[in-house]
Design a protein around this motif. Structure first.
Motif, PDB file in Angstrom:
ATOM      1  N   LEU A  91       0.828  -1.202   0.000  1.00  0.00           N
ATOM      2  CA  LEU A  91       0.000   0.000   0.000  1.00  0.00           C
ATOM      3  C   LEU A  91       0.866   1.258   0.000  1.00  0.00           C
ATOM      4  O   LEU A  91       0.525   2.254  -0.652  1.00  0.00           O
ATOM      5  N   LYS A  92       1.981   1.194   0.698  1.00  0.00           N
ATOM      6  CA  LYS A  92       2.915   2.328   0.700  1.00  0.00           C
ATOM      7  C   LYS A  92       3.386   2.625  -0.723  1.00  0.00           C
ATOM      8  O   LYS A  92       3.461   3.788  -1.145  1.00  0.00           O
ATOM      9  N   GLN A  93       3.699   1.579  -1.484  1.00  0.00           N
ATOM     10  CA  GLN A  93       4.137   1.746  -2.875  1.00  0.00           C
ATOM     11  C   GLN A  93       3.015   2.358  -3.721  1.00  0.00           C
ATOM     12  O   GLN A  93       3.258   3.263  -4.533  1.00  0.00           O
ATOM     13  N   TYR A  94       1.790   1.888  -3.511  1.00  0.00           N
ATOM     14  CA  TYR A  94       0.657   2.384  -4.287  1.00  0.00           C
ATOM     15  C   TYR A  94       0.372   3.853  -3.966  1.00  0.00           C
ATOM     16  O   TYR A  94       0.156   4.670  -4.875  1.00  0.00           O
ATOM     17  N   ILE A  95       0.396   4.202  -2.688  1.00  0.00           N
ATOM     18  CA  ILE A  95       0.105   5.578  -2.293  1.00  0.00           C
ATOM     19  C   ILE A  95       1.203   6.527  -2.766  1.00  0.00           C
ATOM     20  O   ILE A  95       0.921   7.664  -3.165  1.00  0.00           O
ATOM     21  N   TYR A  96       2.448   6.053  -2.773  1.00  0.00           N
ATOM     22  CA  TYR A  96       3.517   6.884  -3.340  1.00  0.00           C
ATOM     23  C   TYR A  96       3.220   7.176  -4.806  1.00  0.00           C
ATOM     24  O   TYR A  96       3.397   8.305  -5.284  1.00  0.00           O
ATOM     25  N   GLY A  97       2.763   6.173  -5.542  1.00  0.00           N
ATOM     26  CA  GLY A  97       2.406   6.388  -6.945  1.00  0.00           C
ATOM     27  C   GLY A  97       1.285   7.398  -7.093  1.00  0.00           C
ATOM     28  O   GLY A  97       1.334   8.257  -7.973  1.00  0.00           O
ATOM     29  N   LEU A  98       0.270   7.289  -6.225  1.00  0.00           N
ATOM     30  CA  LEU A  98      -0.813   8.273  -6.253  1.00  0.00           C
ATOM     31  C   LEU A  98      -0.268   9.683  -6.046  1.00  0.00           C
ATOM     32  O   LEU A  98      -0.580  10.612  -6.795  1.00  0.00           O
ATOM     33  N   ALA A  99       0.554   9.831  -5.005  1.00  0.00           N
ATOM     34  CA  ALA A  99       1.067  11.155  -4.643  1.00  0.00           C
ATOM     35  C   ALA A  99       1.977  11.728  -5.718  1.00  0.00           C
ATOM     36  O   ALA A  99       2.085  12.954  -5.863  1.00  0.00           O
TER      37      ALA A  99
END
Length: 344
Positions: free
Chosen positions: A277-285
């Motif tokens: 999830l950390k990887q996914y949220i970094y992509g979002l940001a």
């Protein structure tokens, strides 16, 4: 609202305080070349329109590049068509994505085979959950394209709230998030958790605001600015162009704050899921920064002067133009060059 427009537009610097800085994949140039070669093999545009299209530079990196190419051909082909024709085009793309190995009919518009080949390659390296999310989100995007055509046909002027509801799908943000999760396996209770969905919509709103700020000048010149938050803000709030730009900048700050606050409310699902999830949220940001850089570096909205305008924030108002011949369709559709518009 005054009808007098300034000769120079000031673009608010909306991304000045965004914590995620510019970064680029080291394999981008190589993969971009392969993706563009694949796309150009379809000859989707006239040679001159292909030059304009190429101003839009864009396993998983290749999927992202191919997806951007698919977005643009769908946008350019559907922007000049009435709702029934757009409906038929959209149904072809949906069928191609859901049946990637089904032979496409002879004589079918090339959107079918482009979508099919895109997805045939993507699924080879995409996790099952990301495949499902792509089909779901791209279908929602396509349905919003049909709605945009209906608005065009009926000369509908949306409110700010109604516009954002449609544009969150229409901007293509949700399918664009999928390349960030192609190697992830996020369970539904994580991916569809209210906080995670809230964060994804905040990012979509930032992308919408920055896209519409950057694209407004070109769209007003070609008469395609009705589906733009700047035009809608001028009408809804009875303000001039500068006032609408300021409203967009202020709202951008509000959405940034909501996203940063939302990060503090992300639940924990254990070490393994939390790392994904950390990887996914970094992509979002990272997406708003990516979008902002592309707006100025691609040439689509500011021609050859994008880097200069990014620094000065000043862009000359383009003259109204009738250069886009909406009688031209499909492979003959005209993709206007900003540098050419500025010389009219």
């Amino acid at each position: 609202m005054s009808e007098k427009f300034p000769q120079v537009i000031y673009l608010p610097e909306t991304m000045a305080n965004w914590p995620w800085r510019r970064a680029i994949n080291p394999h981008y140039e190589e993969v971009k070349a392969a993706s563009n070669a694949w796309f150009e093999s379809f000859k989707p545009f006239t040679p001159q329109s292909q030059i304009a299209f190429n101003k839009c530079d864009f396993e998983h990196l290749r999927t992202g590049c191919d997806l951007m190419n698919l977005f643009f051909v769908v946008d350019e082909y559907t922007d000049v068509e009435p709702e029934p024709v757009v409906r038929a085009m959209v149904d072809i793309v949906i069928d191609a994505l859901n049946n990637p190995h089904k032979p496409r009919p002879d004589g079918e518009i090339l959107l079918g085979v482009v979508a099919q080949q895109f997805w045939q390659l993507a699924v080879k390296t995409a996790s099952p959950t990301s495949q499902r999310h792509m089909i779901e989100s791209f279908t929602a995007y396509l349905e919003s394209v049909v709605q945009q055509a209906a608005d065009r046909d009926s000369d509908t002027f949306r409110s700010i709230d109604s516009y954002f509801q449609n544009r969150r799908q229409n901007i293509g943000a949700r399918p664009s998030y999928v390349p960030m999760e192609l190697d992830l396996h996020l369970p539904d209770e994580v991916f569809y958790h209210p906080v995670i969905e809230e964060l994804s919509y905040y990012i979509a709103d930032l992308i919408i605001l920055d896209n519409d700020i950057a694209s407004y000048n070109k769209e007003q010149a070609t008469g395609d600015d009705r589906h733009n938050v700047i035009t809608i803000a001028m009408h809804e709030f009875n303000v001039d162009l500068d006032g609408a730009m300021q409203w967009a900048a202020n709202y951008h700050v509000e959405v940034e704050t909501k996203f940063l606050d939302g990060l503090k409310r992300v639940p924990s699902w254990g070490p393994e899921i939390d790392q994904q999830l950390k990887q996914y949220i970094y992509g979002l940001a990272n997406w708003p920064r990516c979008n902002d850089c592309w707006n100025f570096e691609s040439g689509r909205y500011f021609g050859s002067k994008g880097r200069e305008i990014q620094k000065t924030r000043l862009v000359p108002l383009l003259p109204k133009s009738v250069c886009r011949d909406n009688s031209l369709r499909r492979e003959n559709v005209v993709v206007p060059l900003v540098d050419a518009l500025s010389k009219l």
